[in-house]
Write a protein that holds these residues in place. Structure first.
Motif, PDB file in Angstrom:
ATOM      1  N   ILE A   6       2.911   5.410  -0.014  1.00 48.07           N
ATOM      2  CA  ILE A   6       2.972   4.725   1.268  1.00 48.07           C
ATOM      3  C   ILE A   6       4.216   3.832   1.279  1.00 48.07           C
ATOM      4  O   ILE A   6       4.228   2.774   0.653  1.00 48.07           O
ATOM      5  N   PHE A  23      -4.395   1.237   4.644  1.00 47.86           N
ATOM      6  CA  PHE A  23      -3.723   2.532   4.526  1.00 47.86           C
ATOM      7  C   PHE A  23      -4.328   3.378   3.408  1.00 47.86           C
ATOM      8  O   PHE A  23      -4.500   4.590   3.562  1.00 47.86           O
ATOM      9  N   CYS A  27      -6.155   6.986   3.772  1.00 41.09           N
ATOM     10  CA  CYS A  27      -5.823   8.155   2.944  1.00 41.09           C
ATOM     11  C   CYS A  27      -7.096   8.790   2.412  1.00 41.09           C
ATOM     12  O   CYS A  27      -7.266  10.016   2.467  1.00 41.09           O
ATOM     13  N   GLY A  34      -4.143   7.323  -1.836  1.00 39.23           N
ATOM     14  CA  GLY A  34      -3.014   6.512  -1.383  1.00 39.23           C
ATOM     15  C   GLY A  34      -2.452   5.660  -2.505  1.00 39.23           C
ATOM     16  O   GLY A  34      -3.204   5.021  -3.245  1.00 39.23           O
ATOM     17  N   TYR A  36       0.040   2.586  -2.980  1.00 34.13           N
ATOM     18  CA  TYR A  36       0.715   1.521  -2.235  1.00 34.13           C
ATOM     19  C   TYR A  36       1.538   0.682  -3.201  1.00 34.13           C
ATOM     20  O   TYR A  36       1.026   0.270  -4.248  1.00 34.13           O
ATOM     21  N   ASN A  72       7.127   4.347   6.937  1.00 39.68           N
ATOM     22  CA  ASN A  72       7.331   3.605   8.171  1.00 39.68           C
ATOM     23  C   ASN A  72       8.844   3.501   8.363  1.00 39.68           C
ATOM     24  O   ASN A  72       9.505   2.750   7.662  1.00 39.68           O
ATOM     25  N   PHE A 156       0.739   5.300  11.048  1.00 41.74           N
ATOM     26  CA  PHE A 156       0.462   5.870   9.735  1.00 41.74           C
ATOM     27  C   PHE A 156      -0.676   6.894   9.833  1.00 41.74           C
ATOM     28  O   PHE A 156      -0.580   7.999   9.306  1.00 41.74           O
TER      29      PHE A 156
END
Length: 165
Positions: A6, A23, A27, A34, A36, A72, A156
């Motif tokens: 991410i 997030f 996922c 995910g 992160y 992003n 996202f």
């Protein structure tokens, strides 16, 4: 399960930890793991350069582990996406990983400039320093637009929806 790194300037937001948790949970809901960046364990009680190196190595390690990057790529502190995020996208692309980007607005990059920020020079749009402004009908620099699998106009989660189609 496939792993998603991410990427994005969300790590600089005041609620960055909560954003990451949300997030990562999204996922999981879509059948992914995910990864992160702020999940990395970094010792912040050392000199700044060492902290920076540790963050860099930890994030590279996460990208190496992942199958997909969702980034992003909205403008950050100006008209361009966050430079760290763009580096992560390029690195992942060079490794042959799928890279998805998301943006809020669907518009051509050249349209992000106001009339006060541009002028015509030999029938080409340039900025006030006479530098050409890209006009390839992409929402972001061509090197990013051409290297990502898909640019999703949305969030996202909208990227996750594209992945499971």
């Amino acid at each position: 399960m496939k792993k998603i790194y991410i990427a994005g300037f969300d790590v600089f937001e005041p609620d960055s930890i909560e954003i990451g948790k949300r997030f990562v949970k999204l996922c999981e809901e879509y059948g992914f793991i995910g990864l992160y960046p702020l999940d990395n364990v970094i010792d912040f009680n050392q000199e700044k350069n060492k902290i920076a190196q540790d963050i860099y190595k930890a994030n590279v390690n996460l990208i190496n582990q992942c199958d997909i990057v969702i980034a992003n790529i909205n403008a950050f502190r100006g008209k361009e996406a966050d430079s760290g995020t763009i580096w992560e996208c390029g690195y992942a692309s060079a490794l042959g990983k799928k890279v998805f980007g998301y943006m809020k607005k669907e518009q051509n990059y050249i349209d992000t400039f106001s009339k006060d920020e541009t002028k015509l020079l030999n029938n080409v749009v340039v900025d006030l320093d006479n530098r050409f402004i890209e006009d390839f009908d992409y929402p972001i620099n061509l090197m990013i637009a051409c290297s990502v699998e898909n640019i999703v106009f949305g969030t996202f989660e909208d990227c996750l929806k594209e992945l499971v189609k």
